[in-house]
Design an enzyme around this catalytic site. Structure first.
Site, PDB file in Angstrom:
ATOM      1  N   LYS A  79       0.874  -1.181   0.000  1.00  0.00           N
ATOM      2  CA  LYS A  79       0.000   0.000   0.000  1.00  0.00           C
ATOM      3  C   LYS A  79       0.905   1.223   0.000  1.00  0.00           C
ATOM      4  O   LYS A  79       1.954   1.211   0.668  1.00  0.00           O
ATOM      5  CB  LYS A  79      -0.847  -0.038   1.281  1.00  0.00           C
ATOM      6  N   SER A 154      -9.557   1.098   3.011  1.00  0.00           N
ATOM      7  CA  SER A 154      -8.780   1.993   2.187  1.00  0.00           C
ATOM      8  C   SER A 154      -7.653   1.303   1.411  1.00  0.00           C
ATOM      9  O   SER A 154      -7.140   1.872   0.452  1.00  0.00           O
ATOM     10  CB  SER A 154      -8.168   3.095   3.066  1.00  0.00           C
ATOM     11  N   SER A 178      -9.549  -1.464   7.124  1.00  0.00           N
ATOM     12  CA  SER A 178      -9.005  -1.254   5.772  1.00  0.00           C
ATOM     13  C   SER A 178      -8.260  -2.420   5.146  1.00  0.00           C
ATOM     14  O   SER A 178      -7.901  -2.343   3.980  1.00  0.00           O
ATOM     15  CB  SER A 178      -8.093  -0.033   5.760  1.00  0.00           C
TER      16      SER A 178
HETATM   17  N1  GLN Z   1     -12.945   3.153   6.648  1.00  0.00           N
HETATM   18  C1  GLN Z   1     -12.364   3.556   7.885  1.00  0.00           C
HETATM   19  C2  GLN Z   1     -12.059   5.028   7.838  1.00  0.00           C
HETATM   20  O1  GLN Z   1     -12.363   5.636   6.886  1.00  0.00           O
HETATM   21  C3  GLN Z   1     -11.145   2.748   8.185  1.00  0.00           C
HETATM   22  C4  GLN Z   1      -9.930   3.180   7.454  1.00  0.00           C
HETATM   23  C5  GLN Z   1      -8.723   2.356   7.766  1.00  0.00           C
HETATM   24  O2  GLN Z   1      -8.808   1.288   8.378  1.00  0.00           O
HETATM   25  N2  GLN Z   1      -7.588   2.880   7.394  1.00  0.00           N
HETATM   26  O3  GLN Z   1     -11.527   5.582   8.753  1.00  0.00           O
END
Ligand code: GLN
Length: 460
Positions: A79, A154, A178
């Site tokens: 990532k 994400s 994520s």
């Molecule tokens: N979807 C969650 C957020 O927007 C989790 C994001 C993540 O785990 N980085 O914060």
């Protein structure tokens, strides 16, 4: 031949293929699947260089090379939140569009010294804020099962990288879901380890009391191999601990009522119930448990997380790193403002302190549940993949995608997304959660499930 780690290594060591062929294969796939927008940077040259070096070692040492490079020939993507020395690292944001790190994250170093070959950096929601992959400043990543749908976020590009067969494995980060949620939407395994099991040194920080480094793989065994190589203390992340345990009997599976509510799509629920039947058929004891504070988890998360985001993003002032703070997108700005507000004097007690107290309640309830069961089973995402654009204008709707994944981050416990079942063209799955440092048990239970269902991973 390019399937699991062991298949690939077998082919390399028997002389059927070279590491260079493995790299060729994955680069060709990346070219073929360019439209998915899974990669922000493809590290072609570095990959060939690393593969050529490994091929020389294989011809000099034969099988013995595995003692030095246990993950020889394993193609990995990261990532774009992991710092990679000399390779652009954007965090999915224009702010860092031309940022070239001077050092690599611990997990990147450990991967490479164990023999993994970096093929590129994957697309993600900017700063890891998002649940769909649409919030990247470099355009959305597409779900390989149907390109009009989101792959989840994400860590969108990492999930797609593995699901579409563009790398053996990939690293993502999981602050609220994520890794698990995109793994679920793409039909692969996604591990969020125990908080403090894997170093965050060299990872762009989102919310430091929740951030975990996670692993994506198509094969369960690969996930375990990769996790084993990167886990453990490095003297650079003060939250790290070494841990792990076995129980020496068949684990008891807990079913938390609160995770099977009417907020979850019946298709998703029905599928988890089927998985549960498989476990019962395999002789597992199943017990209902209660985690009543689950309903507060998302509220706690959207206070604690923005508070930490607001302090972590303060370093991107345009002086030390990156271009300019003006390049921050709407979502990052929303979180900075929200986080600064909940930490401000006068509101701190009402929001941040209260959220911290409820966080303790959630932790205590998990501890209590793990007195009578060894693992918990639940859905991962409350829905099947949604259409691109369907939730992007409504942040609250988007935030609710994480109702079933954030509790594990709040409590710091490990959780694994397991692929199982289908709905139309989309894969489905379930989540296993366990007490801190119970990763081995999660692998054991998921491994047993894989055998019982005869699961085979087929890249899309
Ligand atoms: N979807 C969650 C957020 O927007 C989790 C994001 C993540 O785990 N980085 O914060």
């Amino acid at each position: 031949m390019f399937g699991s780690i062991s298949e690939t290594q077998k082919a390399i060591l028997s002389g059927d293929i070279k590491c260079v062929d493995v790299v060729d294969h994955f680069l060709q796939k990346i070219d073929e699947k360019k439209h998915l927008n899974a990669f922000l940077t493809v590290t072609r040259e570095q990959a060939y260089d690393a593969a050529k070096k490994q091929d020389k070692l294989v011809s000099s040492y034969g099988r013995a090379v595995l003692e030095r490079l246990p993950l020889l020939g394993v193609v990995v993507s990261y990532k774009d939140l992991f710092l990679t020395k000399g390779v652009r690292t954007t965090a999915g944001s224009r702010v860092l569009e031309s940022y070239i790190p001077t050092y690599s994250a611990t997990i990147v170093e450990r991967s490479h010294t164990s023999g993994m070959i970096m093929i590129g950096k994957t697309n993600c929601d900017a700063w890891a804020h998002g649940a769909s992959g649409e919030n990247s400043d470099f355009g959305p990543t597409l779900n390989p099962h149907n390109n009009e749908f989101v792959p989840g976020g994400s860590s969108s590009g990492s999930a797609v990288s593995v699901a579409a067969g563009l790398s053996h494995v990939s690293f993502g980060t999981d602050t609220g879901g994520s890794v698990r949620q995109p793994a679920n939407f793409c039909g692969i395994y996604g591990l969020k380890p125990t908080y403090g099991a894997v170093s965050r040194y060299g990872v762009v920080a989102m919310a430091s009391s929740l951030d975990c480094v996670g692993v994506f793989s198509g094969y369960l065994g690969d996930c375990k191999k990769v996790f084993d190589v990167v886990r453990g203390t490095d003297g650079r992340d003060a939250t790290l601990k070494n841990g792990g345990f076995h129980i020496g009997r068949k684990p008891v599976i807990g079913v938390p009522d609160e995770y099977f509510s009417e907020d979850v799509d019946p298709v998703v629920l029905e599928n988890v119930m089927q998985a549960l039947e498989v476990f019962k058929g395999g002789g597992y004891k199943v017990k209902r448990v209660k985690l009543p504070s689950t309903k507060y988890a998302i509220s706690v998360y959207y206070i604690v997380q923005p508070a930490e985001v607001s302090s972590n993003l303060a370093r991107y002032d345009g002086i030390r790193f990156g271009e300019s703070r003006e390049m921050f997108g709407l979502e990052a700005k929303r979180r900075i403002v929200l986080g600064t507000f909940v930490l401000s004097s006068g509101y701190y007690d009402e929001y941040y302190k209260k959220a911290s107290k409820v966080r303790t309640l959630i932790i205590n309830e998990f501890d209590e549940a793990f007195k009578s069961v060894d693992v918990l089973i639940s859905p991962v995402s409350p829905s099947t993949p949604f259409r691109i654009g369907e939730k992007s204008a409504d942040p609250l709707k988007m935030y609710l995608s994480d109702i079933l994944t954030v509790p594990a981050n709040i409590a710091g416990i490990p959780a694994l997304s397991v692929p199982f079942g289908r709905y139309k063209e989309f894969p489905l799955g379930f989540q296993l959660m366990g007490p801190k440092f119970s990763e081995e048990i999660l692998f054991e239970v998921a491994g047993d499930f894989e055998r019982m269902t005869d699961y085979k991973f087929i890249p899309v």
